[in-house]
Scaffold this motif. Sequence first.
Motif, PDB file in Angstrom:
ATOM      1  N   GLU A  75       0.791  -1.234   0.000  1.00  0.00           N
ATOM      2  CA  GLU A  75       0.000   0.000   0.000  1.00  0.00           C
ATOM      3  C   GLU A  75       0.820   1.279   0.000  1.00  0.00           C
ATOM      4  N   ASP A  76       1.862   1.380   0.815  1.00  0.00           N
ATOM      5  CA  ASP A  76       2.590   2.642   0.947  1.00  0.00           C
ATOM      6  C   ASP A  76       3.169   3.137  -0.377  1.00  0.00           C
ATOM      7  N   PRO A  77       3.946   2.327  -1.088  1.00  0.00           N
ATOM      8  CA  PRO A  77       4.466   2.860  -2.356  1.00  0.00           C
ATOM      9  C   PRO A  77       3.365   3.069  -3.394  1.00  0.00           C
ATOM     10  N   ALA A  78       2.330   2.257  -3.363  1.00  0.00           N
ATOM     11  CA  ALA A  78       1.237   2.429  -4.323  1.00  0.00           C
ATOM     12  C   ALA A  78       0.529   3.759  -4.077  1.00  0.00           C
ATOM     13  N   HIS A  79       0.286   4.106  -2.818  1.00  0.00           N
ATOM     14  CA  HIS A  79      -0.355   5.390  -2.500  1.00  0.00           C
ATOM     15  C   HIS A  79       0.545   6.561  -2.884  1.00  0.00           C
ATOM     16  N   ALA A  80       1.831   6.448  -2.617  1.00  0.00           N
ATOM     17  CA  ALA A  80       2.765   7.520  -2.990  1.00  0.00           C
ATOM     18  C   ALA A  80       2.775   7.708  -4.502  1.00  0.00           C
ATOM     19  N   ALA A  81       2.821   6.616  -5.250  1.00  0.00           N
ATOM     20  CA  ALA A  81       2.826   6.701  -6.716  1.00  0.00           C
ATOM     21  C   ALA A  81       1.543   7.341  -7.230  1.00  0.00           C
ATOM     22  N   GLU A  82       0.443   6.996  -6.621  1.00  0.00           N
ATOM     23  CA  GLU A  82      -0.849   7.563  -6.999  1.00  0.00           C
ATOM     24  C   GLU A  82      -0.869   9.080  -6.752  1.00  0.00           C
ATOM     25  N   LEU A  83      -0.400   9.510  -5.592  1.00  0.00           N
ATOM     26  CA  LEU A  83      -0.351  10.928  -5.251  1.00  0.00           C
ATOM     27  C   LEU A  83       0.546  11.696  -6.219  1.00  0.00           C
ATOM     28  N   LEU A  84       1.751  11.177  -6.450  1.00  0.00           N
ATOM     29  CA  LEU A  84       2.700  11.883  -7.315  1.00  0.00           C
ATOM     30  C   LEU A  84       2.200  11.936  -8.757  1.00  0.00           C
ATOM     31  N   THR A  85       1.580  10.861  -9.215  1.00  0.00           N
ATOM     32  CA  THR A  85       1.020  10.858 -10.566  1.00  0.00           C
ATOM     33  C   THR A  85      -0.082  11.902 -10.684  1.00  0.00           C
ATOM     34  N   SER A  86      -0.941  11.973  -9.672  1.00  0.00           N
ATOM     35  CA  SER A  86      -2.009  12.982  -9.673  1.00  0.00           C
ATOM     36  C   SER A  86      -1.424  14.382  -9.795  1.00  0.00           C
ATOM     37  N   GLU A  87      -0.353  14.634  -9.071  1.00  0.00           N
ATOM     38  CA  GLU A  87       0.275  15.954  -9.121  1.00  0.00           C
ATOM     39  C   GLU A  87       0.822  16.262 -10.511  1.00  0.00           C
ATOM     40  N   LEU A  88       1.514  15.299 -11.111  1.00  0.00           N
ATOM     41  CA  LEU A  88       2.113  15.550 -12.431  1.00  0.00           C
ATOM     42  C   LEU A  88       1.051  15.704 -13.513  1.00  0.00           C
ATOM     43  N   VAL A  89       0.009  14.892 -13.470  1.00  0.00           N
ATOM     44  CA  VAL A  89      -1.053  15.013 -14.477  1.00  0.00           C
ATOM     45  C   VAL A  89      -1.773  16.348 -14.318  1.00  0.00           C
ATOM     46  N   THR A  90      -2.090  16.713 -13.083  1.00  0.00           N
ATOM     47  CA  THR A  90      -2.756  17.995 -12.842  1.00  0.00           C
ATOM     48  C   THR A  90      -1.889  19.154 -13.339  1.00  0.00           C
ATOM     49  N   ASN A  91      -0.581  19.113 -13.054  1.00  0.00           N
ATOM     50  CA  ASN A  91       0.315  20.157 -13.557  1.00  0.00           C
ATOM     51  C   ASN A  91       0.267  20.247 -15.074  1.00  0.00           C
ATOM     52  N   ALA A  92       0.314  19.095 -15.743  1.00  0.00           N
ATOM     53  CA  ALA A  92       0.305  19.103 -17.204  1.00  0.00           C
ATOM     54  C   ALA A  92      -0.994  19.700 -17.743  1.00  0.00           C
TER      55      ALA A  92
END
Length: 140
Positions: free
Chosen positions: A44-61
Amino acid sequence: MVDGRDQGIPGAVWLRRRVRAGDLTAVAGIRAALRELWGHRVAEDPAHAAELLTSELVTNALVHTAHGAVVTATLAGDVLRVEVRDFAPEPPDPYVPVSDDGTHGRGLLLVQALADAWGVRAQGVGKSVWFELTGVKPVG
């Protein structure tokens, strides 16, 4: 939308999704696709971190460019890698937000803080912003 196995890396699973310009509602769909891709393979921990960071990068784009984006996520061995490609040549501009900015401006700071590696790569027309989480222990 493309999902699959073995993108030239034995045992790898990957996902590729296009996001239309300005479609911020698609961010939730990207998170759901990541949960499906990694849900039974990664703790769960790395999966949640990856999900959060992906959300940030997609939103930025989507917020900072006038074009859509292409999200590619790969799980190969113990490495999670996500790339978000947009079609604007300007590099991202991480900055330290002031206290009255609310939540604005913290996306790349989160990527810097939580990712094991990250960067920006020029790619034809536009760029890819990517991050990796390494040492990911598979579930089971």
